[in-house]
Design an enzyme around this catalytic site. Structure first.
Site, PDB file in Angstrom:
ATOM      1  CE  LYS A   1      -3.873  -1.846   2.732  1.00 11.53           C
ATOM      2  NZ  LYS A   1      -4.924  -1.834   1.721  1.00 11.53           N
TER       3      LYS A   1
ATOM      4  NE  ARG B   1     -10.380 -10.597  -1.682  1.00  7.93           N
ATOM      5  CZ  ARG B   1     -10.801  -9.744  -2.607  1.00  7.93           C
ATOM      6  NH1 ARG B   1     -11.119 -10.175  -3.819  1.00  7.93           N
ATOM      7  NH2 ARG B   1     -10.916  -8.461  -2.362  1.00  7.93           N
TER       8      ARG B   1
HETATM    9  N1  BES Z   1      -7.891  -4.069   4.561  1.00  6.55           N
HETATM   10  C1  BES Z   1      -8.140  -3.676   3.221  1.00  6.55           C
HETATM   11  C2  BES Z   1      -9.494  -3.010   3.027  1.00  6.55           C
HETATM   12  C3  BES Z   1      -9.739  -1.712   3.739  1.00  6.55           C
HETATM   13  C4  BES Z   1      -9.672  -0.514   3.058  1.00  6.55           C
HETATM   14  C5  BES Z   1     -10.110  -1.687   5.070  1.00  6.55           C
HETATM   15  C6  BES Z   1      -9.938   0.668   3.713  1.00  6.55           C
HETATM   16  C7  BES Z   1     -10.362  -0.495   5.735  1.00  6.55           C
HETATM   17  C8  BES Z   1     -10.286   0.681   5.045  1.00  6.55           C
HETATM   18  C9  BES Z   1      -8.099  -4.911   2.324  1.00  6.55           C
HETATM   19  O1  BES Z   1      -7.251  -5.922   2.720  1.00  6.55           O
HETATM   20  C10 BES Z   1      -7.614  -4.472   0.975  1.00  6.55           C
HETATM   21  O2  BES Z   1      -6.533  -4.016   0.886  1.00  6.55           O
HETATM   22  N2  BES Z   1      -8.473  -4.643  -0.027  1.00  6.55           N
HETATM   23  C11 BES Z   1      -8.133  -4.287  -1.368  1.00  6.55           C
HETATM   24  C12 BES Z   1      -8.587  -5.400  -2.279  1.00  6.55           C
HETATM   25  C13 BES Z   1      -8.108  -5.272  -3.695  1.00  6.55           C
HETATM   26  C14 BES Z   1      -6.609  -5.410  -3.762  1.00  6.55           C
HETATM   27  C15 BES Z   1      -8.772  -6.325  -4.546  1.00  6.55           C
HETATM   28  C16 BES Z   1      -8.865  -2.997  -1.692  1.00  6.55           C
HETATM   29  O3  BES Z   1      -9.994  -2.815  -1.238  1.00  6.55           O
HETATM   30  O4  BES Z   1      -8.281  -2.149  -2.350  1.00  6.55           O
HETATM   31 MN    MN Z   2      -5.249  -5.642   2.112  1.00  4.26          MN
END
Ligand code: BES
Ligand code: MN
Ligand code: ZN
Length: 497
Positions: A271, A345
């Site tokens: 990230k 997931r």
């Molecule tokens: N933990 C994050 C989702 C999240 C985003 C939680 C903002 C709280 C606040 C999750 O693991 C994630 O990074 N999801 C990705 C999925 C994508 C790579 C398919 C996302 O939502 O960008």
């Molecule tokens: Mn994530």
């Protein structure tokens, strides 16, 4: 006390009669002079008058007064009590004189007050006493920011059995929501899968729960490829915790599965700055599940509640899972990891399969799963998906009943093909559009045949970054605990069918 917007002027809400009397019946006029409008969340402090025992009166806005004969909405009362409690930080005790039409209203006021009287101060070097016991930091000092310590409700029917039960329930519930908040707020250098599991073990001892912790060795032996894959880049290895509350007379078993990523850096699909500062909150689902199991125990509910905490830290390293790797999951299915940031997931899939083996009457998973759900529903509303439309509706209704904002989301079948992988059974990512729904479709494949399942994506409401409001502070909120506890209660009473 409460103050509402009346037709022409502000009106003291029911419960404020004694205060009004002490002000010679001129409380409305005094409040208006001070600029009070009765708007929701508005707090006006005034020095007490007459023979009131308290030195200060806090008037909290309730919004537009309900039509004659109608009661205030419980969530309005919960938030008002929370605003008042926050405004009283640094004070020792306060009496809440809000409208208590029935036991439910009393419960809402008590919950709001107890949730408002929260502070996470364990890591402040001037260490105001927070709610976190035994945290490793300096103690003492700074009572100004210590939360309101003692709360009483005035009015209602305190000797009535229903009111008493409601107040006791509110206390148990708020304590457990505050437990979830503490876990979420705890920095990720102190809360990792191992220390999280230790918290579950300690609670199990305290409440007489059954607890099993699978460590990395047990996970390997069991073939938990999802948990192991996500956790392999971190120095702190993953854990799967089973925390079970049982009641000898229970007719039903509810399984709750929580996403417990103690820190989500994104892994190799790292990230960027701006997206990782709050990612200690990525274990909010596991915290909610934990708190629900302990709440069920405190309340002695006549239902079995099994909590599964899928704990891992998602870090990049020379040993981390790579985009392109294929994992063999606990179910035996293979998953091509296309994005290591879609880790939730993967850990949930293993826990869902494992939970399904025990054939519970229903499974609910809770997860800060996707940014897409936040884009869709905003910061205060969680999405509900399910393989059973009636169950989805029930959860939506329950959430509404307990004052949590939620919305039912669909599971469009056509989004499944986006996760087709050229090498494995499924990929951990699909189309970008509808990303929250894609994640739900992925999870569904790991739920046992014929089991009612719902998925709560709490990525929006789990962690509050804006200005505090009502009983919501900055940081972990304890989102979904109230909904899950009410679900357990409804399951116990057998009115879920
Ligand atoms: N933990 C994050 C989702 C999240 C985003 C939680 C903002 C709280 C606040 C999750 O693991 C994630 O990074 N999801 C990705 C999925 C994508 C790579 C398919 C996302 O939502 O960008
Ligand atoms: Mn994530
Ligand atoms: Zn995550």
């Amino acid at each position: 006390m409460g103050v509402a917007k009346g037709a022409k002027s502000v009106v003291p809400a029911p419960g404020a009669e004694a205060v009004d009397e002490a002000f010679g019946g001129k409380l409305a006029a005094v409040l208006e002079t001070l600029g009070a409008t009765g708007a929701e969340g508005e707090v006006t402090k005034l020095p007490a008058a007459g023979d009131l025992k308290a030195p200060v009166v806090v008037a909290v806005g309730l919004g537009t007064a309900p039509a004659k004969g109608d009661a205030y909405d419980n969530e309005t009362l919960r938030r008002a009590a929370g605003s008042a409690a926050r405004a009283l930080a640094g004070t020792k005790k306060a009496a809440f004189a809000l409208p208590l039409e029935d036991a439910e209203a009393a419960a809402a006021v008590a919950e709001g007050a107890l949730l408002g009287a929260y502070a996470f101060t364990a890591y402040r070097s001037n260490g105001a006493q927070g709610t976190k016991k035994g945290a490793k930091s300096a103690k003492g000092g700074d009572s100004a920011s210590a939360p309101l310590a003692e709360i009483t409700l005035t009015g209602g029917k305190p000797r009535d059995k229903e009111f008493k039960a409601a107040a006791e329930r509110a206390q148990a519930l708020a304590a457990e929501i505050n437990r979830a908040r503490d876990l979420i707020n705890m920095p990720p250098n102190d809360l990792n899968p191992k220390s999280f599991a230790a918290e579950a073990q300690a609670a199990a001892k305290e409440f007489g729960l059954k607890v099993e912790v699978l460590d990395e060795k047990a996970l390997k032996k069991g073939g938990y490829g999802g948990l192991l894959g996500v956790g392999q880049g971190a120095d702190a290895p993953p854990r799967l915790v089973r925390l079970a509350y049982t009641h000898p007379k229970a007719a039903k078993t509810l399984a709750l599965v929580g996403k417990g990523i103690t820190y989500d850096s994104g892994g190799i699909s790292l990230k960027p700055a701006g997206h990782n500062e709050t990612m200690k909150c990525d274990m909010s689902g596991a915290a909610a599940v934990f708190a629900t199991v302990t709440a069920a125990a405190r309340l002695g509910l006549e239902v079995n509640v099994t909590g599964w905490l899928a704990l891992a830290e998602n870090m990049p390293s020379g040993n981390a899972v790579r985009p392109g790797d294929v994992l063999t999951m606990y179910s035996g299915k293979t998953v091509e990891v296309l994005n290591t940031d879609a880790e939730g997931r993967l850990v949930l899939a293993d826990a869902l399969t494992r939970a399904s083996e025990e054939s519970p009457d229903a499974i609910v998973d809770v997860a800060t799963l996707t940014g897409a759900m936040v884009l869709a529903l905003g910061n205060r509303t969680f999405g509900i998906m399910a393989n059973d439309e009636a169950f989805r509706t029930t959860l939506h209704e329950i959430a509404e009943e307990v004052g949590e904002q939620s919305w039912p989301m669909p599971m469009p079948a056509e989004l499944r093909k986006g996760m087709d992988s050229p090498v494995a059974d499924i990929a951990n990512m699909g189309e970008r559009m509808g990303g929250g729904l894609v994640a739900g479709l992925f999870l569904k494949e790991f739920v046992g045949e014929g089991i009612s399942w719902a998925h709560l994506d709490i990525a929006g409401p789990a962690f509050h970054e804006g200005a505090p409001f009502g009983y919501t502070h900055k940081g972990g909120t304890g989102s979904s605990v109230r909904t899950l506890v009410r679900l357990a209660e409804r399951t116990a009473s057998g009115d879920l069918g």
